[in-house]
Motif scaffolding. Sequence first.
Motif, PDB file in Angstrom:
ATOM      1  N   ALA A 232      -1.373   2.581 -18.286  1.00 23.02           N
ATOM      2  CA  ALA A 232      -0.962   2.800 -17.178  1.00 23.02           C
ATOM      3  C   ALA A 232      -1.934   2.041 -15.978  1.00 23.02           C
ATOM      4  O   ALA A 232      -1.641   1.598 -15.011  1.00 23.02           O
ATOM      5  CB  ALA A 232      -0.521   4.002 -16.661  1.00 23.02           C
ATOM      6  N   GLN A 233      -3.191   2.540 -16.070  1.00 27.38           N
ATOM      7  CA  GLN A 233      -4.287   1.982 -15.225  1.00 27.38           C
ATOM      8  C   GLN A 233      -4.201   0.552 -15.155  1.00 27.38           C
ATOM      9  O   GLN A 233      -4.538  -0.205 -14.110  1.00 27.38           O
ATOM     10  CB  GLN A 233      -5.454   2.601 -15.259  1.00 27.38           C
ATOM     11  N   GLN A 234      -4.227   0.118 -16.434  1.00 20.37           N
ATOM     12  CA  GLN A 234      -4.174  -1.500 -16.410  1.00 20.37           C
ATOM     13  C   GLN A 234      -3.064  -2.212 -15.817  1.00 20.37           C
ATOM     14  O   GLN A 234      -3.167  -3.261 -15.292  1.00 20.37           O
ATOM     15  CB  GLN A 234      -4.777  -1.868 -17.636  1.00 20.37           C
ATOM     16  N   LYS A 235      -2.122  -1.580 -16.193  1.00 21.54           N
ATOM     17  CA  LYS A 235      -0.534  -2.426 -16.012  1.00 21.54           C
ATOM     18  C   LYS A 235      -0.014  -2.042 -14.536  1.00 21.54           C
ATOM     19  O   LYS A 235       0.575  -2.854 -13.786  1.00 21.54           O
ATOM     20  CB  LYS A 235       0.452  -2.258 -16.870  1.00 21.54           C
ATOM     21  N   ILE A 236      -0.486  -0.920 -13.980  1.00 22.95           N
ATOM     22  CA  ILE A 236       0.153  -0.627 -12.881  1.00 22.95           C
ATOM     23  C   ILE A 236      -0.976  -0.401 -11.575  1.00 22.95           C
ATOM     24  O   ILE A 236      -0.935  -1.172 -10.642  1.00 22.95           O
ATOM     25  CB  ILE A 236       0.881   0.820 -12.840  1.00 22.95           C
ATOM     26  N   PHE A 237      -2.053   0.457 -11.938  1.00 19.16           N
ATOM     27  CA  PHE A 237      -2.900   0.686 -10.818  1.00 19.16           C
ATOM     28  C   PHE A 237      -3.962  -0.407 -10.411  1.00 19.16           C
ATOM     29  O   PHE A 237      -4.667  -0.449  -9.719  1.00 19.16           O
ATOM     30  CB  PHE A 237      -3.523   2.049 -10.951  1.00 19.16           C
ATOM     31  N   LYS A 238      -4.087  -1.394 -11.594  1.00 16.89           N
ATOM     32  CA  LYS A 238      -5.132  -2.542 -11.194  1.00 16.89           C
ATOM     33  C   LYS A 238      -4.124  -3.421 -10.618  1.00 16.89           C
ATOM     34  O   LYS A 238      -4.752  -4.958 -10.977  1.00 16.89           O
ATOM     35  CB  LYS A 238      -5.900  -2.844 -12.382  1.00 16.89           C
ATOM     36  N   THR A 239      -2.920  -3.546 -10.552  1.00 16.73           N
ATOM     37  CA  THR A 239      -2.023  -4.777 -10.147  1.00 16.73           C
ATOM     38  C   THR A 239      -1.165  -4.436  -9.185  1.00 16.73           C
ATOM     39  O   THR A 239      -1.235  -3.150  -8.478  1.00 16.73           O
ATOM     40  CB  THR A 239      -0.906  -4.924 -11.421  1.00 16.73           C
ATOM     41  N   LEU A 241       1.897  -3.569  -8.965  1.00 15.62           N
ATOM     42  CA  LEU A 241       2.958  -2.762  -9.333  1.00 15.62           C
ATOM     43  C   LEU A 241       2.776  -1.460  -8.905  1.00 15.62           C
ATOM     44  O   LEU A 241       3.906  -0.717  -8.599  1.00 15.62           O
ATOM     45  CB  LEU A 241       3.118  -2.712 -10.936  1.00 15.62           C
ATOM     46  N   SER A 242       1.773  -1.031  -8.421  1.00 12.15           N
ATOM     47  CA  SER A 242       1.336   0.247  -7.779  1.00 12.15           C
ATOM     48  C   SER A 242       2.319   0.649  -6.524  1.00 12.15           C
ATOM     49  O   SER A 242       2.573   1.673  -6.219  1.00 12.15           O
ATOM     50  CB  SER A 242      -0.110   0.689  -7.597  1.00 12.15           C
ATOM     51  N   GLU A 243       2.715  -0.580  -5.971  1.00 11.60           N
ATOM     52  CA  GLU A 243       3.254  -0.562  -4.794  1.00 11.60           C
ATOM     53  C   GLU A 243       4.768  -0.010  -4.936  1.00 11.60           C
ATOM     54  O   GLU A 243       5.581  -0.126  -4.021  1.00 11.60           O
ATOM     55  CB  GLU A 243       3.269  -1.888  -3.864  1.00 11.60           C
ATOM     56  N   HIS A 244       5.232  -0.259  -6.428  1.00  8.67           N
ATOM     57  CA  HIS A 244       6.702   0.008  -6.427  1.00  8.67           C
ATOM     58  C   HIS A 244       7.006   1.244  -7.380  1.00  8.67           C
ATOM     59  O   HIS A 244       7.670   1.441  -8.418  1.00  8.67           O
ATOM     60  CB  HIS A 244       7.097  -0.894  -7.180  1.00  8.67           C
ATOM     61  N   LEU A 245       6.074   2.400  -7.244  1.00  4.03           N
ATOM     62  CA  LEU A 245       6.143   3.450  -7.946  1.00  4.03           C
ATOM     63  C   LEU A 245       7.418   4.172  -8.027  1.00  4.03           C
ATOM     64  O   LEU A 245       7.978   4.937  -8.977  1.00  4.03           O
ATOM     65  CB  LEU A 245       5.061   4.417  -7.716  1.00  4.03           C
ATOM     66  N   ASP A 246       8.116   4.277  -7.075  1.00  2.00           N
ATOM     67  CA  ASP A 246       9.570   4.695  -6.786  1.00  2.00           C
ATOM     68  C   ASP A 246      10.378   4.141  -7.658  1.00  2.00           C
ATOM     69  O   ASP A 246      11.187   4.973  -8.709  1.00  2.00           O
ATOM     70  CB  ASP A 246      10.217   4.725  -5.278  1.00  2.00           C
ATOM     71  N   ALA A 298      10.778  12.810 -14.736  1.00  2.00           N
ATOM     72  CA  ALA A 298      10.624  11.835 -13.995  1.00  2.00           C
ATOM     73  C   ALA A 298      11.294  12.127 -12.408  1.00  2.00           C
ATOM     74  O   ALA A 298      10.752  11.558 -11.476  1.00  2.00           O
ATOM     75  CB  ALA A 298      11.433  10.826 -14.641  1.00  2.00           C
ATOM     76  N   ALA A 299      12.463  12.592 -12.357  1.00  2.00           N
ATOM     77  CA  ALA A 299      13.013  13.008 -11.238  1.00  2.00           C
ATOM     78  C   ALA A 299      12.062  13.825 -10.195  1.00  2.00           C
ATOM     79  O   ALA A 299      11.873  13.479  -8.980  1.00  2.00           O
ATOM     80  CB  ALA A 299      14.407  13.573 -11.290  1.00  2.00           C
ATOM     81  N   GLU A 300      11.447  14.833 -10.890  1.00  8.79           N
ATOM     82  CA  GLU A 300      10.383  15.701 -10.063  1.00  8.79           C
ATOM     83  C   GLU A 300       9.109  14.772  -9.743  1.00  8.79           C
ATOM     84  O   GLU A 300       8.854  15.024  -8.569  1.00  8.79           O
ATOM     85  CB  GLU A 300       9.831  16.937 -11.071  1.00  8.79           C
ATOM     86  N   CYS A 301       8.749  13.952 -10.441  1.00  9.97           N
ATOM     87  CA  CYS A 301       7.534  12.901 -10.061  1.00  9.97           C
ATOM     88  C   CYS A 301       8.038  12.050  -9.069  1.00  9.97           C
ATOM     89  O   CYS A 301       7.299  11.996  -8.054  1.00  9.97           O
ATOM     90  CB  CYS A 301       7.099  12.461 -11.236  1.00  9.97           C
ATOM     91  N   ARG A 302       9.286  11.672  -9.249  1.00  9.34           N
ATOM     92  CA  ARG A 302       9.631  10.702  -8.072  1.00  9.34           C
ATOM     93  C   ARG A 302       9.799  11.571  -6.637  1.00  9.34           C
ATOM     94  O   ARG A 302       9.553  11.200  -5.634  1.00  9.34           O
ATOM     95  CB  ARG A 302      11.125  10.099  -8.230  1.00  9.34           C
ATOM     96  N   LYS A 303      10.189  12.944  -6.758  1.00 11.19           N
ATOM     97  CA  LYS A 303      10.188  13.795  -5.524  1.00 11.19           C
ATOM     98  C   LYS A 303       9.078  13.898  -4.996  1.00 11.19           C
ATOM     99  O   LYS A 303       8.665  13.985  -3.600  1.00 11.19           O
ATOM    100  CB  LYS A 303      11.002  14.960  -5.983  1.00 11.19           C
ATOM    101  N   LYS A 304       7.972  14.330  -5.861  1.00 14.56           N
ATOM    102  CA  LYS A 304       6.687  14.330  -5.463  1.00 14.56           C
ATOM    103  C   LYS A 304       6.069  13.288  -4.563  1.00 14.56           C
ATOM    104  O   LYS A 304       5.235  13.308  -3.796  1.00 14.56           O
ATOM    105  CB  LYS A 304       5.580  14.889  -6.747  1.00 14.56           C
ATOM    106  N   LEU A 305       6.386  12.041  -5.222  1.00 15.42           N
ATOM    107  CA  LEU A 305       5.828  10.682  -4.424  1.00 15.42           C
ATOM    108  C   LEU A 305       6.291  10.902  -3.306  1.00 15.42           C
ATOM    109  O   LEU A 305       5.606  10.227  -2.338  1.00 15.42           O
ATOM    110  CB  LEU A 305       6.298   9.741  -5.437  1.00 15.42           C
ATOM    111  N   ASN A 310      -0.341  12.249  -4.719  1.00 19.97           N
ATOM    112  CA  ASN A 310      -1.031  10.839  -5.143  1.00 19.97           C
ATOM    113  C   ASN A 310      -0.250  10.221  -6.304  1.00 19.97           C
ATOM    114  O   ASN A 310      -0.087  11.007  -7.253  1.00 19.97           O
ATOM    115  CB  ASN A 310      -2.345  11.236  -5.743  1.00 19.97           C
ATOM    116  N   GLY A 311       0.194   8.842  -6.317  1.00 21.03           N
ATOM    117  CA  GLY A 311       0.805   8.393  -7.128  1.00 21.03           C
ATOM    118  C   GLY A 311       0.428   8.298  -8.547  1.00 21.03           C
ATOM    119  O   GLY A 311       1.274   8.195  -9.538  1.00 21.03           O
ATOM    120  N   GLN A 312      -0.900   8.003  -8.773  1.00 20.51           N
ATOM    121  CA  GLN A 312      -1.407   7.730 -10.089  1.00 20.51           C
ATOM    122  C   GLN A 312      -1.285   9.134 -10.661  1.00 20.51           C
ATOM    123  O   GLN A 312      -0.985   9.356 -12.039  1.00 20.51           O
ATOM    124  CB  GLN A 312      -3.125   7.606 -10.097  1.00 20.51           C
TER     125      GLN A 312
END
Length: 331
Positions: A232-239, A241-246, A298-305, A310-312
Amino acid sequence: MSFQQIVGQEVPKRLLQNALRTGRVSHAYLFSGPPGSGQMQMAVTFAQALFCRELKDDACGQCLECRKIEHGNHPDLFVIEPDGASIKIDQIRELQRLFSYRAGAENPKVYIISQADTMTVQAANSLLKFLEEPQVPAVGILISDNGQALLPTIQSRTQRVPFSPLSPEMLMQELIREGHPAALVRCAVHLASGLDSCREIIQQNWFAEIRNVVLQLVKESMSRGNSSIILAQQKIFKTGLSEHLDAFFQVFHLLFKDMLHFRYGRQESIVFIDHLESISKLAITRSTEQWVSYMDLAAECRKKLRYNVNGQLCVEQLLIGMSDSGGTITA
């Protein structure tokens, strides 16, 4: 554009075309329904049909009047949209000024007010007087996602035209007919509302990448546990894609639901149908109760976002939640 080219919304089409055929067009309409249900497209088509020289209850798209509408330069059609966050009284006053002159032909002038529920109180009161006493023959179309938010006096002076959300099946059929990739379409119709929003998301490069990354992360969590966090760090947070966590959490939710569809034999409902072989292997590694719990997570994490957690941390919570439920369950 013809009414027949508009996807769905048979009730509004029938109501408006009957008014055109019988010559009983109201002085004002309220198009009310959820975002993405095509109210603006219907409003422009209705205006086009009112001006059309060839057809009585539709727009031919070929005559001079129709072409003026399509090119956005018809002198007797006016569109008002919010200036910033609201529609202000000066915009309504300008509309009244423009409508102090007679139309260029025998047809009435037409005005469309988008997001009419954003009118300030002063603008709404000014429009109310205009609705009651237009200086020239006029047809008004007020568009709102929430018609109940308008002043009751405005609601009572307009004819309500109800719009309903387009079903995912209807959206899929139209988008695939337009040539969009079926795999992306099946996912997009569950993330966006309306054809325009679906088209927009399908055309974003990140959207296809998210689908692939989510599947990779679920596979990794099911097999090697914490290595999914590194992925996830490689594919999301170093690209980017981290702007589209929702969207990530929504796609996770869809994939978990696909596991349930497979376990219950509802393959026609699977969104990730292009990855059916992988889903068939993954679905039996967890019980139906566990897949439901992942959907909730997944729904709870989206709500927290949405509450600025913190998205990560949210992504890691989801991945750890999946890997902590290890063990192969085939029953």
